[in-house]
Design a protein around this motif. Structure first.
Motif, PDB file in Angstrom:
ATOM      1  N   ALA A  39       0.835  -1.207   0.000  1.00 55.56           N
ATOM      2  CA  ALA A  39       0.000   0.000   0.000  1.00 55.56           C
ATOM      3  C   ALA A  39       0.865   1.251   0.000  1.00 55.56           C
ATOM      4  O   ALA A  39       1.960   1.279   0.566  1.00 55.56           O
ATOM      5  CB  ALA A  39      -0.916  -0.005   1.215  1.00 55.56           C
ATOM      6  N   ALA A  40       0.369   2.289  -0.631  1.00 57.40           N
ATOM      7  CA  ALA A  40       1.027   3.594  -0.587  1.00 57.40           C
ATOM      8  C   ALA A  40       0.797   4.204   0.795  1.00 57.40           C
ATOM      9  O   ALA A  40      -0.080   3.758   1.548  1.00 57.40           O
ATOM     10  CB  ALA A  40       0.443   4.495  -1.670  1.00 57.40           C
ATOM     11  N   PRO A  41       1.557   5.221   1.181  1.00 53.65           N
ATOM     12  CA  PRO A  41       1.297   5.906   2.447  1.00 53.65           C
ATOM     13  C   PRO A  41      -0.139   6.419   2.471  1.00 53.65           C
ATOM     14  O   PRO A  41      -0.686   6.820   1.430  1.00 53.65           O
ATOM     15  CB  PRO A  41       2.310   7.051   2.438  1.00 53.65           C
ATOM     16  CG  PRO A  41       3.414   6.573   1.543  1.00 53.65           C
ATOM     17  CD  PRO A  41       2.741   5.773   0.481  1.00 53.65           C
ATOM     18  N   ASP A  42      -0.748   6.443   3.652  1.00 54.09           N
ATOM     19  CA  ASP A  42      -2.157   6.840   3.756  1.00 54.09           C
ATOM     20  C   ASP A  42      -2.435   8.173   3.076  1.00 54.09           C
ATOM     21  O   ASP A  42      -3.437   8.347   2.389  1.00 54.09           O
ATOM     22  CB  ASP A  42      -2.570   6.923   5.234  1.00 54.09           C
ATOM     23  CG  ASP A  42      -2.601   5.557   5.910  1.00 54.09           C
ATOM     24  OD1 ASP A  42      -2.387   4.550   5.207  1.00 54.09           O
ATOM     25  OD2 ASP A  42      -2.834   5.503   7.130  1.00 54.09           O
ATOM     26  N   VAL A  84      -7.239   0.864   3.375  1.00 52.87           N
ATOM     27  CA  VAL A  84      -8.404   1.641   3.800  1.00 52.87           C
ATOM     28  C   VAL A  84      -9.326   0.769   4.652  1.00 52.87           C
ATOM     29  O   VAL A  84      -9.833   1.201   5.688  1.00 52.87           O
ATOM     30  CB  VAL A  84      -9.161   2.200   2.585  1.00 52.87           C
ATOM     31  CG1 VAL A  84     -10.432   2.917   3.036  1.00 52.87           C
ATOM     32  CG2 VAL A  84      -8.269   3.155   1.791  1.00 52.87           C
ATOM     33  N   ALA A  85      -9.533  -0.477   4.223  1.00 51.60           N
ATOM     34  CA  ALA A  85     -10.392  -1.393   4.969  1.00 51.60           C
ATOM     35  C   ALA A  85      -9.848  -1.621   6.380  1.00 51.60           C
ATOM     36  O   ALA A  85     -10.605  -1.603   7.361  1.00 51.60           O
ATOM     37  CB  ALA A  85     -10.518  -2.716   4.224  1.00 51.60           C
ATOM     38  N   LYS A  86      -8.545  -1.814   6.479  1.00 51.72           N
ATOM     39  CA  LYS A  86      -7.931  -2.057   7.788  1.00 51.72           C
ATOM     40  C   LYS A  86      -8.100  -0.851   8.697  1.00 51.72           C
ATOM     41  O   LYS A  86      -8.409  -0.979   9.887  1.00 51.72           O
ATOM     42  CB  LYS A  86      -6.446  -2.375   7.612  1.00 51.72           C
ATOM     43  CG  LYS A  86      -5.742  -2.701   8.930  1.00 51.72           C
ATOM     44  CD  LYS A  86      -4.281  -3.064   8.701  1.00 51.72           C
ATOM     45  CE  LYS A  86      -3.599  -3.392  10.033  1.00 51.72           C
ATOM     46  NZ  LYS A  86      -2.159  -3.749   9.829  1.00 51.72           N
ATOM     47  N   ALA A  87      -7.940   0.363   8.148  1.00 43.97           N
ATOM     48  CA  ALA A  87      -8.068   1.578   8.955  1.00 43.97           C
ATOM     49  C   ALA A  87      -9.487   1.745   9.490  1.00 43.97           C
ATOM     50  O   ALA A  87      -9.686   2.331  10.555  1.00 43.97           O
ATOM     51  CB  ALA A  87      -7.677   2.798   8.117  1.00 43.97           C
ATOM     52  N   LEU A  88     -10.475   1.229   8.746  1.00 44.03           N
ATOM     53  CA  LEU A  88     -11.873   1.356   9.164  1.00 44.03           C
ATOM     54  C   LEU A  88     -12.367   0.136   9.936  1.00 44.03           C
ATOM     55  O   LEU A  88     -13.535   0.071  10.325  1.00 44.03           O
ATOM     56  CB  LEU A  88     -12.760   1.579   7.933  1.00 44.03           C
ATOM     57  CG  LEU A  88     -12.569   2.904   7.209  1.00 44.03           C
ATOM     58  CD1 LEU A  88     -13.384   2.926   5.921  1.00 44.03           C
ATOM     59  CD2 LEU A  88     -12.985   4.071   8.116  1.00 44.03           C
ATOM     60  N   SER A 116     -12.866  -9.145   3.085  1.00 45.44           N
ATOM     61  CA  SER A 116     -13.906  -9.608   2.162  1.00 45.44           C
ATOM     62  C   SER A 116     -14.751  -8.453   1.634  1.00 45.44           C
ATOM     63  O   SER A 116     -15.466  -8.602   0.644  1.00 45.44           O
ATOM     64  CB  SER A 116     -14.817 -10.623   2.854  1.00 45.44           C
ATOM     65  OG  SER A 116     -15.423 -10.054   4.003  1.00 45.44           O
ATOM     66  N   SER A 117     -14.645  -7.286   2.267  1.00 45.45           N
ATOM     67  CA  SER A 117     -15.393  -6.117   1.804  1.00 45.45           C
ATOM     68  C   SER A 117     -14.639  -5.355   0.718  1.00 45.45           C
ATOM     69  O   SER A 117     -15.133  -4.363   0.184  1.00 45.45           O
ATOM     70  CB  SER A 117     -15.684  -5.171   2.974  1.00 45.45           C
ATOM     71  OG  SER A 117     -14.478  -4.673   3.534  1.00 45.45           O
ATOM     72  N   VAL A 118     -13.434  -5.815   0.377  1.00 46.58           N
ATOM     73  CA  VAL A 118     -12.625  -5.201  -0.674  1.00 46.58           C
ATOM     74  C   VAL A 118     -12.813  -6.020  -1.949  1.00 46.58           C
ATOM     75  O   VAL A 118     -12.542  -7.218  -1.977  1.00 46.58           O
ATOM     76  CB  VAL A 118     -11.137  -5.162  -0.275  1.00 46.58           C
ATOM     77  CG1 VAL A 118     -10.294  -4.581  -1.412  1.00 46.58           C
ATOM     78  CG2 VAL A 118     -10.950  -4.349   0.995  1.00 46.58           C
TER      79      VAL A 118
END
Length: 591
Positions: free
Chosen positions: A453-456, A523-527, A532-534
């Motif tokens: 992943a790129a930086p947030d 993004v999913a991890k941060a939320l 499975s939602s990706v």
């Protein structure tokens, strides 16, 4: 459309009335002259397109810009070799368009069309002849497409086919069969609408009927022939009006807007098609618990007259069964839909068991009638593709076929989707969960992306508001509010996309290509969302967070509770293997 047409069932031969009323809740409704339900019956069979004939064919924007064609010549365009219709309907020569022929779908004709074409061998010239019989029309006339389903672990995807039954009186034969003489040549109404869902693994089939007087919003549609734009309707417009707003592609767009189910194909067939097909197979057994005669003192009714018990019906009598409302217990369109479901189930069993359909001459006649009766989208617009449909159909047994009606509640004299239950049924189909309760789905294994992943702060992230459901409007300002919340978490490039009109029951993160999968998972991890939602999707151009109905408020989506994957009781499910089903007769219509 400020007014809606209500068409009378009318006896075969012309009885029936047509009324108009200023709003969707007023006026009385006579029995409709639509054998749409019948058509729907065929839909179940039809649904079997699948891997060979149509998996993905036309699934995304099929037929866009193609206009209406008879294979071999585009309407209004130049003639071409058989099977190579000119797209767009604006071919050379500048010839005026031929008046469009509106055809109707009847379940029986569709089932037969698919199965017969799947077993009838034909030489090249005859194949080209059949190909020239088929008419096609654009798949979706709206601006929005529901997202395509995610393939299962074996790479298979489900197939969804919309079966549409129109009450069009567009020929002398259809006028004679449909009655209601004052409606000849008028705008057709999609009085029968059935969505056929064939599971990704082809193990089961589900059908959802929508009552014709369901009140909803019809999306903006553009007629592919003349470019006329029909603006989005109000929220209390009868669903059957969608067909008159550019063609069957507007009915497809209406279903996708309501259910968020991606529809791959549609099929239609007319009154005369039902009669000829029902005659061809020698009839279908149906049952009533009392003698019935569908005729009121005012002359309304289908004219159906049967003795108590099981009767083998065919031809015009089959059409009467499929159109009957007066006479069945309840006397409503819901009763009629139930009778249609019974007919459809019996028809499929008959076709699977009938050994009399082996005569070459009989098969050729059936193939001829089938291709002349059908109107389809370009994705299945050839006999070869319909043959593939028939081959897929054979994989599903009646025991794994389930007929349902969209859960509803009354709103005046009309109906609206039932809160909770309707969305539950739509979700089961979207998630490819069998409505018979068998074959529970296995939870998908989560796999971390190989793409870092790129930086947030460098992740470009679009946020869309998908909180609207079949029964609730979208929560105002959610895309902007969530984008601001994400910025607070360090995703500085999060931005609201207010141009999109989407619907999601659960929040999802989509990405277009593998090089962005890692960003989407971040993004999913941060939320606190599961991987499975990706989901990968070609419907987006970058990482896109669609805020679903599960996140109408707060900074993070709610943890997903264990979902109830059972079919709602209000869907009135009927198994295709139920040979004891019998229609209850209103005592006022016995003899």
């Amino acid at each position: 459309m400020g007014q809606h047409s209500v068409r009378g069932e009318g006896a075969s031969g012309g009885a029936g009335t047509r009324r108009t009323s200023p709003d969707a809740d007023s006026g009385t409704e006579d029995e409709s002259g639509t054998s749409g339900a019948a058509a729907a019956a065929g839909s179940r069979a039809v649904g079997a397109d699948g891997a060979r004939a149509g998996r993905g064919a036309g699934a995304k924007g099929a037929g866009a810009g193609g206009g209406r064609t008879r294979n071999g010549a585009a309407k209004g365009g130049t003639s071409g070799p058989p099977g190579k219709g000119t797209k767009g309907g604006d071919g050379g020569g500048g010839k005026p368009r031929r008046p469009r022929k509106r055809r109707v779908l009847r379940w029986s004709a569709i089932v037969l069309s698919v199965l017969i074409l799947g077993t009838a061998g034909a030489g090249y010239l005859y194949y080209q002849h059949l190909n020239g019989n088929l008419e096609t029309d654009d798949l979706n006339l709206g601006d929005h497409r529901a997202p395509e389903p995610t393939p299962n672990s074996a790479g298979q995807t489900p197939l969804n086919i919309l079966l549409i039954g129109s009450d069009a009186r567009d020929s002398k034969e259809n006028q004679k069969l449909g009655g209601a003489k004052d409606t000849f040549g008028g705008p057709p109404l999609a009085d029968v609408q059935m969505l056929l869902h064939l599971s990704a693994d082809r193990s089961n089939m589900s059908v959802i009927s929508m009552p014709r007087d369901t009140l909803l919003t019809i999306p903006k549609c553009t007629d592919p022939d003349d470019g006329k734009v029909y603006p989005e309707s109000g929220p209390r417009t009868m669903t059957n009006e969608s067909l008159g707003r550019g063609g069957p592609g507007c009915t497809v767009a209406t279903w996708e807007k309501l259910t968020n189910i991606h529809i791959n194909h549609f099929m239609m067939v007319d009154f005369s098609g039902v009669v000829s097909m029902a005659d061809a197979i020698g009839g279908v057994p149906v049952c009533v618990d009392k003698n019935i005669h569908s005729r009121t003192s005012e002359g309304k009714g289908s004219g159906l007259k049967l003795e108590k018990g099981t009767t083998n019906i065919k031809g015009e009598q089959a059409l009467q069964w499929l159109r009957t409302r007066y006479g069945f217990e309840g006397g409503t369109d819901i009763s009629r839909a139930k009778a249609q479901h019974m007919y459809m189930n019996s028809l499929v069993r008959t076709l699977r068991e009938n050994t009399g359909l082996t005569s070459p001459n009989r098969l050729r006649k059936l193939a001829e009638n089938a291709t002349r009766a059908l109107k389809v989208d370009p994705g299945i617009g050839s006999p070869l593709k319909l043959i593939g449909l028939g081959n897929e159909l054979k994989k599903v047994s009646p025991e794994r076929t389930t007929m349902t009606t969209m859960p509803f509640e009354y709103s005046g004299s009309r109906v609206v989707p039932k809160p909770g239950d309707a969305e539950q049924l739509f979700r089961l189909v979207r998630d490819d969960i069998a409505l018979d309760g068998k074959g529970k789905r296995k939870p998908a294994k989560e796999k971390l992306s190989d793409d870092p992943a790129a930086p947030d702060g460098e992740i470009a992230l679009q946020v869309q508001n998908g909180t609207r459901t079949a029964t609730q409007p979208a929560a105002g300002g959610r895309a902007s509010a969530v984008a601001q919340s994400l910025a607070g978490l360090g995703f500085a490039k999060a931005a609201a996309d207010t141009s999109a009109s989407v619907t999601e029951d659960r929040t999802v993160i989509r990405y277009p290509s593998v090089d962005l999968e890692g960003d989407a998972q971040r993004v999913a991890k941060a939320l606190g969302m599961p991987l499975s939602s990706v989901k990968k999707s070609t419907d987006v151009s970058g990482v896109t967070l669609v805020v679903g109905a599960d996140w109408r408020e707060g900074d993070k989506p709610k943890k997903a509770a264990k979902q109830d994957d059972s079919t709602p009781d209000s869907a009135d499910a009927l198994s295709g293997s139920d040979k004891k089903a019998c229609m209850k007769v209103d005592p006022n219509f016995t003899w």
